[in-house]
Design an enzyme around this catalytic site. Sequence first.
Site, PDB file in Angstrom:
ATOM      1  N   LEU A 158     -24.174 -51.327 -95.668  1.00  0.00           N
ATOM      2  CA  LEU A 158     -25.466 -50.746 -95.314  1.00  0.00           C
ATOM      3  C   LEU A 158     -26.409 -50.612 -96.506  1.00  0.00           C
ATOM      4  O   LEU A 158     -27.527 -50.124 -96.360  1.00  0.00           O
ATOM      5  CB  LEU A 158     -25.258 -49.369 -94.662  1.00  0.00           C
ATOM      6  CG  LEU A 158     -24.592 -49.372 -93.292  1.00  0.00           C
ATOM      7  CD1 LEU A 158     -24.292 -47.949 -92.848  1.00  0.00           C
ATOM      8  CD2 LEU A 158     -25.456 -50.082 -92.268  1.00  0.00           C
ATOM      9  N   GLY A 159     -25.943 -51.018 -97.720  1.00  0.00           N
ATOM     10  CA  GLY A 159     -26.792 -50.925 -98.897  1.00  0.00           C
ATOM     11  C   GLY A 159     -27.197 -49.490 -99.165  1.00  0.00           C
ATOM     12  O   GLY A 159     -26.393 -48.566 -99.001  1.00  0.00           O
ATOM     13  N   PHE A 181       7.298 -35.140-112.629  1.00  0.00           N
ATOM     14  CA  PHE A 181       6.345 -34.028-112.678  1.00  0.00           C
ATOM     15  C   PHE A 181       6.946 -32.779-113.298  1.00  0.00           C
ATOM     16  O   PHE A 181       6.264 -31.777-113.465  1.00  0.00           O
ATOM     17  CB  PHE A 181       5.831 -33.702-111.271  1.00  0.00           C
ATOM     18  CG  PHE A 181       6.901 -33.699-110.209  1.00  0.00           C
ATOM     19  CD1 PHE A 181       7.173 -34.861-109.504  1.00  0.00           C
ATOM     20  CD2 PHE A 181       7.622 -32.559-109.938  1.00  0.00           C
ATOM     21  CE1 PHE A 181       8.164 -34.876-108.538  1.00  0.00           C
ATOM     22  CE2 PHE A 181       8.599 -32.559-108.972  1.00  0.00           C
ATOM     23  CZ  PHE A 181       8.882 -33.732-108.265  1.00  0.00           C
ATOM     24  N   GLU A 226      -4.289 -33.471 -97.923  1.00  0.00           N
ATOM     25  CA  GLU A 226      -3.060 -34.109 -97.431  1.00  0.00           C
ATOM     26  C   GLU A 226      -2.147 -34.523 -98.590  1.00  0.00           C
ATOM     27  O   GLU A 226      -1.117 -35.151 -98.381  1.00  0.00           O
ATOM     28  CB  GLU A 226      -3.387 -35.334 -96.569  1.00  0.00           C
ATOM     29  CG  GLU A 226      -4.007 -35.010 -95.220  1.00  0.00           C
ATOM     30  CD  GLU A 226      -3.054 -34.295 -94.264  1.00  0.00           C
ATOM     31  OE1 GLU A 226      -1.849 -34.187 -94.561  1.00  0.00           O
ATOM     32  OE2 GLU A 226      -3.528 -33.831 -93.221  1.00  0.00           O
ATOM     33  N   GLY A 227      -2.534 -34.125 -99.807  1.00  0.00           N
ATOM     34  CA  GLY A 227      -1.755 -34.487-100.994  1.00  0.00           C
ATOM     35  C   GLY A 227      -2.483 -35.561-101.766  1.00  0.00           C
ATOM     36  O   GLY A 227      -2.822 -36.608-101.198  1.00  0.00           O
ATOM     37  N   THR A 228      -2.718 -35.288-103.051  1.00  0.00           N
ATOM     38  CA  THR A 228      -3.458 -36.263-103.860  1.00  0.00           C
ATOM     39  C   THR A 228      -2.589 -37.504-104.119  1.00  0.00           C
ATOM     40  O   THR A 228      -1.357 -37.432-104.054  1.00  0.00           O
ATOM     41  CB  THR A 228      -3.869 -35.636-105.208  1.00  0.00           C
ATOM     42  OG1 THR A 228      -2.699 -35.210-105.887  1.00  0.00           O
ATOM     43  CG2 THR A 228      -4.831 -34.464-105.017  1.00  0.00           C
TER      44      THR A 228
HETATM   45  C1  LIG Z   1     -11.099 -29.103 -97.351  1.00  0.00           C
HETATM   46  C2  LIG Z   1      -9.782 -28.531 -97.832  1.00  0.00           C
HETATM   47  C3  LIG Z   1      -8.977 -27.844 -96.945  1.00  0.00           C
HETATM   48  C4  LIG Z   1      -7.764 -27.286 -97.371  1.00  0.00           C
HETATM   49  N1  LIG Z   1      -7.000 -26.628 -96.469  1.00  0.00           N
HETATM   50  C5  LIG Z   1      -5.833 -26.080 -96.856  1.00  0.00           C
HETATM   51  C6  LIG Z   1      -4.988 -25.393 -95.920  1.00  0.00           C
HETATM   52  O1  LIG Z   1      -5.304 -25.287 -94.729  1.00  0.00           O
HETATM   53  N2  LIG Z   1      -3.838 -24.843 -96.362  1.00  0.00           N
HETATM   54  C7  LIG Z   1      -3.457 -24.936 -97.677  1.00  0.00           C
HETATM   55  O2  LIG Z   1      -2.384 -24.424 -98.028  1.00  0.00           O
HETATM   56  N3  LIG Z   1      -4.238 -25.576 -98.572  1.00  0.00           N
HETATM   57  C8  LIG Z   1      -5.403 -26.148 -98.209  1.00  0.00           C
HETATM   58  N4  LIG Z   1      -6.202 -26.811 -99.134  1.00  0.00           N
HETATM   59  C9  LIG Z   1      -5.776 -26.813-100.549  1.00  0.00           C
HETATM   60  C10 LIG Z   1      -5.119 -28.142-100.907  1.00  0.00           C
HETATM   61  O3  LIG Z   1      -3.814 -28.210-100.353  1.00  0.00           O
HETATM   62  C11 LIG Z   1      -5.115 -28.236-102.448  1.00  0.00           C
HETATM   63  O4  LIG Z   1      -6.446 -28.315-102.877  1.00  0.00           O
HETATM   64  C12 LIG Z   1      -4.334 -29.463-102.898  1.00  0.00           C
HETATM   65  O5  LIG Z   1      -2.943 -29.297-102.670  1.00  0.00           O
HETATM   66  C13 LIG Z   1      -4.517 -29.738-104.396  1.00  0.00           C
HETATM   67  O6  LIG Z   1      -4.207 -28.588-105.126  1.00  0.00           O
HETATM   68  P1  LIG Z   1      -5.240 -28.000-106.199  1.00  0.00           P
HETATM   69  O7  LIG Z   1      -6.628 -28.044-105.635  1.00  0.00           O
HETATM   70  O8  LIG Z   1      -4.660 -26.706-106.673  1.00  0.00           O
HETATM   71  O9  LIG Z   1      -5.245 -29.047-107.380  1.00  0.00           O
HETATM   72  P2  LIG Z   1      -4.182 -29.152-108.627  1.00  0.00           P
HETATM   73  O10 LIG Z   1      -2.815 -28.963-108.111  1.00  0.00           O
HETATM   74  O11 LIG Z   1      -4.711 -28.186-109.678  1.00  0.00           O
HETATM   75  O12 LIG Z   1      -4.427 -30.617-109.019  1.00  0.00           O
HETATM   76  C14 LIG Z   1      -5.599 -31.073-109.733  1.00  0.00           C
HETATM   77  C15 LIG Z   1      -5.404 -32.532-110.076  1.00  0.00           C
HETATM   78  O13 LIG Z   1      -4.274 -32.696-110.941  1.00  0.00           O
HETATM   79  C16 LIG Z   1      -3.326 -33.566-110.349  1.00  0.00           C
HETATM   80  N5  LIG Z   1      -1.971 -33.062-110.619  1.00  0.00           N
HETATM   81  C17 LIG Z   1      -1.476 -31.838-110.308  1.00  0.00           C
HETATM   82  N6  LIG Z   1      -0.199 -31.716-110.733  1.00  0.00           N
HETATM   83  C18 LIG Z   1       0.125 -32.904-111.312  1.00  0.00           C
HETATM   84  C19 LIG Z   1       1.296 -33.408-111.941  1.00  0.00           C
HETATM   85  N7  LIG Z   1       2.410 -32.676-112.065  1.00  0.00           N
HETATM   86  N8  LIG Z   1       1.264 -34.662-112.419  1.00  0.00           N
HETATM   87  C20 LIG Z   1       0.141 -35.439-112.310  1.00  0.00           C
HETATM   88  N9  LIG Z   1      -1.008 -35.016-111.736  1.00  0.00           N
HETATM   89  C21 LIG Z   1      -1.016 -33.769-111.247  1.00  0.00           C
HETATM   90  C22 LIG Z   1      -3.629 -33.599-108.868  1.00  0.00           C
HETATM   91  O14 LIG Z   1      -3.253 -34.812-108.292  1.00  0.00           O
HETATM   92  C23 LIG Z   1      -5.131 -33.418-108.845  1.00  0.00           C
HETATM   93  O15 LIG Z   1      -5.779 -34.666-109.037  1.00  0.00           O
HETATM   94  C24 LIG Z   1      -7.380 -27.404 -98.737  1.00  0.00           C
HETATM   95  C25 LIG Z   1      -8.204 -28.115 -99.626  1.00  0.00           C
HETATM   96  C26 LIG Z   1      -9.385 -28.687 -99.197  1.00  0.00           C
HETATM   97  C27 LIG Z   1     -10.232 -29.468-100.182  1.00  0.00           C
END
Ligand SMILES: Cc1cc2nc3c(=O)[nH]c(=O)nc-3n(C[C@H](O)[C@H](O)[C@H](O)COP(=O)(O)OP(=O)(O)OC[C@H]3O[C@@H](n4cnc5c(N)ncnc54)[C@H](O)[C@@H]3O)c2cc1C
Length: 97
Positions: free
Chosen positions: A51-52, A96, A76-78
Amino acid sequence: MAVELTNGTLLALHLGRRKDGPGLRPEQVSIGKLNNVSKALEICRTARTILGANGISLEYPVIRHMTNLESVLTYEGTPEMHTLVIGQAMTGLPAFR
Ligand SMILES: Cc1cc2nc3c(=O)[nH]c(=O)nc-3n(C[C@H](O)[C@H](O)[C@H](O)COP(=O)(O)OP(=O)(O)OC[C@H]3O[C@@H](n4cnc5c(N)ncnc54)[C@H](O)[C@@H]3O)c2cc1C
């Protein structure tokens, strides 16, 4: 886009059937989530690019789907966490810790 959508749907179906049947291991869930969320984002980005400049405006719904999927990618887990889970299952090494 159609191929990846079909692949992801089949993967989700397979994992769902495993859960109902022989069982599902955490690393199998990680494979499903890592693949399907990243492919969904790829599909959205491709649709947005087609869509540019219009693709980044709210006039079209694709950017809304894309930003929503960025949230899904987090809650859902990074990719980093799923990669670590899969890596531990493959090598026995918890990188980890
Ligand atoms: C819209 C939304 C809805 C949500 N809803 C819920 C919910 O209903 N219930 C709930 O429990 N949570 C919920 N969450 C929270 C979500 O589960 C967390 O944000 C997510 O698990 C990531 O944790 P954090 O934000 O603490 O990031 P961190 O754990 O601080 O991670 C930050 C970054 O560092 C990386 N990282 C972390 N540890 C390591 C490691 N050991 N090695 C390498 N890289 C690492 C991660 O991949 C990420 O890129 C929600 C989040 C969002 C954005």
